[in-house]
Design a protein around this motif. Structure first.
Motif, mmCIF file in Angstrom:
data_model
loop_
_atom_site.group_PDB
_atom_site.id
_atom_site.type_symbol
_atom_site.label_atom_id
_atom_site.label_comp_id
_atom_site.label_asym_id
_atom_site.label_seq_id
_atom_site.Cartn_x
_atom_site.Cartn_y
_atom_site.Cartn_z
ATOM 1 N N SER A 264 0.828 -1.206 0.000
ATOM 2 C CA SER A 264 0.000 0.000 0.000
ATOM 3 C C SER A 264 0.863 1.256 0.000
ATOM 4 O O SER A 264 0.504 2.272 -0.604
ATOM 5 C CB SER A 264 -0.921 0.005 1.220
ATOM 6 O OG SER A 264 -0.147 -0.020 2.432
ATOM 7 N N GLY A 265 2.025 1.203 0.643
ATOM 8 C CA GLY A 265 2.922 2.349 0.664
ATOM 9 C C GLY A 265 3.561 2.592 -0.688
ATOM 10 O O GLY A 265 3.803 3.739 -1.084
ATOM 11 N N ARG A 266 3.828 1.531 -1.407
ATOM 12 C CA ARG A 266 4.432 1.679 -2.734
ATOM 13 C C ARG A 266 3.476 2.353 -3.713
ATOM 14 O O ARG A 266 3.911 3.025 -4.653
ATOM 15 C CB ARG A 266 4.820 0.297 -3.291
ATOM 16 C CG ARG A 266 5.803 -0.476 -2.441
ATOM 17 C CD ARG A 266 6.077 -1.836 -3.052
ATOM 18 N NE ARG A 266 6.752 -2.721 -2.121
ATOM 19 C CZ ARG A 266 7.098 -3.978 -2.377
ATOM 20 N NH1 ARG A 266 6.828 -4.484 -3.576
ATOM 21 N NH2 ARG A 266 7.691 -4.717 -1.461
ATOM 22 N N ARG A 267 2.168 2.170 -3.487
ATOM 23 C CA ARG A 267 1.170 2.650 -4.443
ATOM 24 C C ARG A 267 0.758 4.101 -4.212
ATOM 25 O O ARG A 267 -0.062 4.620 -4.960
ATOM 26 C CB ARG A 267 -0.063 1.744 -4.386
ATOM 27 C CG ARG A 267 0.224 0.341 -4.905
ATOM 28 C CD ARG A 267 -0.986 -0.554 -4.739
ATOM 29 N NE ARG A 267 -0.746 -1.882 -5.314
ATOM 30 C CZ ARG A 267 -1.586 -2.914 -5.197
ATOM 31 N NH1 ARG A 267 -2.739 -2.764 -4.523
ATOM 32 N NH2 ARG A 267 -1.297 -4.082 -5.734
ATOM 33 N N ARG A 268 1.303 4.732 -3.187
ATOM 34 C CA ARG A 268 0.984 6.140 -2.949
ATOM 35 C C ARG A 268 2.273 6.953 -2.867
ATOM 36 O O ARG A 268 3.348 6.409 -2.597
ATOM 37 C CB ARG A 268 0.173 6.314 -1.670
ATOM 38 C CG ARG A 268 0.915 5.942 -0.398
ATOM 39 C CD ARG A 268 0.093 6.294 0.832
ATOM 40 N NE ARG A 268 0.821 6.003 2.053
ATOM 41 C CZ ARG A 268 0.752 4.875 2.738
ATOM 42 N NH1 ARG A 268 -0.042 3.883 2.310
ATOM 43 N NH2 ARG A 268 1.449 4.696 3.839
ATOM 44 N N PHE A 269 2.145 8.245 -3.106
ATOM 45 C CA PHE A 269 3.296 9.133 -3.026
ATOM 46 C C PHE A 269 3.721 9.311 -1.574
ATOM 47 O O PHE A 269 2.876 9.352 -0.664
ATOM 48 C CB PHE A 269 2.974 10.496 -3.648
ATOM 49 C CG PHE A 269 2.977 10.496 -5.144
ATOM 50 C CD1 PHE A 269 4.142 10.765 -5.850
ATOM 51 C CD2 PHE A 269 1.814 10.208 -5.849
ATOM 52 C CE1 PHE A 269 4.158 10.762 -7.234
ATOM 53 C CE2 PHE A 269 1.812 10.199 -7.236
ATOM 54 C CZ PHE A 269 2.989 10.474 -7.927
ATOM 55 N N CYS A 270 5.022 9.386 -1.376
ATOM 56 C CA CYS A 270 5.548 9.548 -0.019
ATOM 57 C C CYS A 270 5.452 10.995 0.468
ATOM 58 O O CYS A 270 5.608 11.265 1.652
ATOM 59 C CB CYS A 270 6.998 9.070 0.061
ATOM 60 S SG CYS A 270 8.163 10.062 -0.903
ATOM 61 N N PHE A 271 5.203 11.927 -0.453
ATOM 62 C CA PHE A 271 5.088 13.336 -0.079
ATOM 63 C C PHE A 271 3.666 13.648 0.382
ATOM 64 O O PHE A 271 2.698 13.127 -0.171
ATOM 65 C CB PHE A 271 5.380 14.263 -1.267
ATOM 66 C CG PHE A 271 6.618 13.943 -2.051
ATOM 67 C CD1 PHE A 271 7.872 14.112 -1.486
ATOM 68 C CD2 PHE A 271 6.532 13.498 -3.350
ATOM 69 C CE1 PHE A 271 9.014 13.839 -2.215
ATOM 70 C CE2 PHE A 271 7.661 13.223 -4.089
ATOM 71 C CZ PHE A 271 8.911 13.387 -3.518
ATOM 72 N N THR A 272 3.554 14.553 1.336
ATOM 73 C CA THR A 272 2.261 15.162 1.649
ATOM 74 C C THR A 272 2.219 16.536 0.995
ATOM 75 O O THR A 272 3.271 17.092 0.649
ATOM 76 C CB THR A 272 2.073 15.321 3.166
ATOM 77 O OG1 THR A 272 3.036 16.283 3.640
ATOM 78 C CG2 THR A 272 2.287 13.996 3.894
#
Length: 837
Positions: A264-272
């Motif tokens: 799930s972390g790989r599929r979203r951007f790490c930036f806010t």
């Protein structure tokens, strides 16, 4: 001696003793940027460590005796030096000072976690970054680990990659010192790198941000494909790419470890959104503070953003840097591209640009004679802010005067004799250069040497416009008319073959050289390589032909000549000696003369009256123009070789005066600076070092496959675009010499490889120059990356009847050594031969 300095204590006297990384962090801290607390173990401490164990002299001797072109030798030397430094205990005062500073870090923990980063004295400058060359150690804890980490930073100055890097960019190998930044460790949840100028597009209004989970080591070390976001001047997202981010680097009990990232972390951007807003603001503040684009390592921990280090961006995308061009000017540059790449196949140094100016200004005058508007800088080159040399090719725009000037100029050309015109032009140039060629340069003062260079360049510059006007204009006119007459007399197919034969058996300079090479090859076959007769004949050959450059079509001062490197000639002789038919020059010339006579008779027999008269006149004039053109090329090679000899003599004088480190550094001076340098300019080194580094960056880009005209900011990249290759061919280029032939590929990249070439091979090369001509006697076909229909390769291939496809762009990379291919010089394609399909 001062071993320790906190970032806030770094003042002017300390700047040279803390290294580039520490200097930049201190600047950011003073500007109120979020930099983790840090102190610096200065270069004084490093020097004290070396002196304490008597290592400084030992290292200098070990480096001086090392062959930097031999990787094994470099590796062994570096292993020795790192062992000496690593096995030596730190001097007690240095160790105590480091331990004391470590205990003074703010916070409740008695043994805080720190990051220890190398900070070399030449690091993070405006010209070279040293990025990744030296050691960074993360999550270091305890005084013992800290002392070991500092020593590892010191030893990282002596890895093979760091030593070769310093050598490549012209640093004194033993005078670069190293400090160490000891920075409170940031246990990052997200980290990465941001560039305040987009390094991919070169757009200074864009910020490019990359990031991934965990510590920044995953991004900096290339362990992951990070997320990437591009922000415009307003901070809005213009582009974003989701990275894979399969792993993260996290703190371990000591040091770091790698762990997997959940799907799930790989599929979203790490930036806010808050991260991007904050990083955009920090990046623009840092760039404004330093007054230059920055490459910044950042981290987010506990909801706060931190800057871990910042350095100037030393290399962005090599985009076009020059005046805005109209669509017509871009079109004219595209038309001229093959000629530019043919004549200038590799990056130019500052003094080489003088030869480019001389040649291009002559061409500009020629185009103006026809009424065209020519856009070009008056000096035809300029130095960019990052010290690259950007040349300014001619951009042409049609004008109304062309309507009457072109017909008027063509009518005048009908009556001109290019060979007779050249005799007068040549005499004027020889009147200037022959006395300088006969002068012993060892007895000349620096100012006289500079004067000799100036006079030689002026003599050729005065001749060049007339060379184009009085040789090229009638020559190209009558060469075109010959093809028209042949087509009228014999039809398209037979007429093209006849026209090609009409330019055989030309007694021009390169043909004379071929005869002399063949003579040397016969001596080699009959008497062997140790023959005194061969030595004497070679000496005589070099006296006549030694001004030929070992690389490139157009001779430039920085490129050595055959006289400088006779091994090139020996390889050429050896290649010819392997094929007895290649050295039968008399037989070859007799066959060419027969083809020429037959073709002339066939065409003349079909033409009557005035047509026949004008056909014969055009053949004679076109042939005389080719002879004059080739002779002028030889004269320009002599002039360039003379400039090279005078410049190197000037360089030797400047070395003797302490102004230069090596005579060859003189090639990094511009022509306008030579007189000033000869009079004792004390600031030469400061100008030469960044120019050398800029040149090396362009060379590196060129070797990666990016043409140097783009890498130097001289031409827009789209000028070099090629049409897509069709699916039924391997390569597509210009149909430069008719015929179809099959053979095995032999890739020759420079003249040192001539001896590998064998009769019947397909010659595949980046480019060919007059020095390559003897190989055309052996080649069954020719394919080049670069070259136009009027290039040297095209002229010689047509003369020798060798099928040729030129200007392919990537033949030396796409084709394989020994591969069987078919060269179709009529269609302009290279196909895979049937037995390889």
């Amino acid at each position: 001696m001062r071993s320790i300095a906190w970032l806030g204590e770094i003042d002017e006297p300390l700047l040279a003793r803390v290294g580039g990384k520490a200097r930049n962090l201190a600047e950011l801290e003073r500007a109120g940027m979020p930099v983790p607390p840090a102190f610096v173990v200065t270069t004084d401490a490093y020097r004290a460590h070396l002196e304490h164990a008597g290592l400084a002299k030992r290292i200098a001797v070990r480096v001086e005796g090392c062959d930097l072109d031999n990787f094994n030798a470099v590796d062994e030397a570096c292993n020795d030096i790192r062992t000496w430094i690593g096995a030596t205990p730190l001097p007690e005062p240095v160790a105590l000072a480091i331990a004391k500073a470590y205990r003074e870090f703010p916070g409740e923990h008695a043994s805080p976690r720190v990051a220890v980063r190398s900070s070399a004295s030449a690091e993070d400058g405006a010209d070279v970054s040293f990025a990744g060359q030296h050691e960074t150690l993360l999550n270091v804890r305890g005084e013992g680990e800290l002392l070991d980490a500092v020593r590892r930073c010191w030893t990282s100055l002596w890895t093979p990659r760091a030593l070769v890097y310093r050598s490549r960019f012209g640093f004194d190998l033993t005078r670069v010192d190293v400090a160490a930044v000891v920075q409170l460790f940031v246990p990052a949840e997200t980290a990465g790198v941001l560039f305040t100028t987009n390094p991919l597009s070169g757009n200074s209004d864009e910020i490019l941000i990359t990031g991934s989970y965990g510590l920044g080591e995953a991004v900096v070390g290339g362990l992951v494909t990070p997320d990437t976001v591009v922000l415009d001047a307003k901070g809005s997202i213009t582009e974003r790419r989701l990275g894979t981010k399969e792993i993260r680097v996290v703190p371990a009990e000591s040091g770091t470890q790698v762990e997997s990232v959940e799907v799930s972390g790989r599929r979203r951007f790490c930036f806010t959104p808050a991260d991007l807003k904050g990083l955009n603001a920090l990046g623009r503040r840092a760039a404004a503070h330093f007054g230059a684009p920055q490459d910044i390592e950042w981290a987010r921990a506990g909801g706060h953003l931190y800057i871990l280090q910042s350095r100037p961006i030393t290399v962005t995308s090599f985009g076009y840097v020059g005046p805005k061009l109209s669509p017509l000017e871009r079109w004219s540059l595209r038309v001229a591209t093959d000629n530019n790449r043919d004549h200038w196949p590799e990056p130019l140094k500052p003094l080489d640009a003088a030869i480019y100016r001389v040649a291009t200004s002559g061409m500009a005058a020629w185009f103006r004679e026809f009424g065209a508007h020519v856009r070009a800088d008056r000096r035809y080159y300029e130095e960019l802010p990052d010290k690259r040399v950007a040349i300014r090719p001619l951009a042409l725009t049609p004008r109304l005067p062309m309507v009457w000037r072109i017909p008027r100029r063509i009518l005048r050309a009908f009556k001109e004799d290019p060979h007779e015109a050249w005799a007068g032009l040549k005499a004027e140039v020889l009147r200037v250069i022959e006395p300088w060629e006969a002068t012993e340069t060892a007895s000349l003062e620096p100012e006289r040497l500079a004067q000799g260079i100036e006079q030689t360049l002026k003599a050729v510059a005065d001749e060049m416009p007339l060379r184009f006007s009085r040789i090229f204009t009638p020559g190209q006119l009558h060469e075109s008319l010959v093809r028209v007459w042949c087509r009228m007399a014999l039809g398209a197919e037979e007429g093209a073959e006849a026209a090609q034969a009409l330019f055989d058996a030309l007694p021009y300079r390169t043909a004379e050289m071929n005869r002399d090479v063949a003579r040397l090859a016969r001596i080699l076959l009959s008497e062997g390589k140790e023959s005194p007769t061969l030595d004497a004949a070679l000496e005589s050959f070099l006296a006549e032909w030694g001004s030929r450059p070992i690389r490139g079509m157009e001779a430039v001062p920085s490129v050595p000549t055959w006289r400088d490197d006779p091994t090139i000639v020996l390889g050429l002789i050896d290649a010819m000696a392997h094929d007895p038919t290649a050295i039968d020059v008399d037989g070859s010339e007799r066959r060419q003369a027969e083809r020429y006579a037959v073709a002339q008779e066939r065409v003349a027999a079909r033409l009557k009256g005035r047509r026949r008269h004008w056909f014969l006149h055009s053949v004679d004039t076109a042939r005389r123009a080719i002879i004059a053109r080739e002779d002028s090329l030889h004269l320009h090679e002599r002039a360039s070789a003379l400039v090279r000899r005078l410049a190197l003599s000037l360089g030797e004088r400047l070395v003797g005066l302490g102004a230069l480190d090596a005579a060859e550094d003189v090639f990094f001076l511009y022509e306008s600076e030579l007189s000033q340098a000869a009079r004792g300019d004390s600031g030469l080194r400061e100008r030469i070092i960044p120019r050398r580094r800029a040149y090396q960056r362009v060379v590196a880009a060129h070797r990666r496959g990016e043409n140097w005209f783009v890498a130097s900011g001289s031409l827009p990249e789209e000028v070099f675009a090629r049409s897509k290759e069709t699916s039924d061919v391997l390569l597509k280029g210009l149909a430069a010499s008719r015929g179809v032939v099959a053979g095995r590929v032999c890739i020759i990249t420079d003249q040192s490889e001539f001896e590998r070439f064998r009769s019947g091979d397909i010659l595949v090369a980046p480019i060919t120059t007059p020095a390559w001509t003897p190989l055309f006697r052996l080649a069954s076909g020719v394919v080049t990356d670069v070259g136009g229909l009027l290039s040297h390769a095209a002229i010689v291939a047509r003369e020798y009847g060798v099928p040729a496809v030129l200007g392919v762009g990537n033949a030396t990379r796409r084709l394989q050594e020994g591969e069987a291919v078919t060269v179709d010089g009529t269609a302009g394609v290279v196909r895979r031969s049937r037995d390889d399909r």
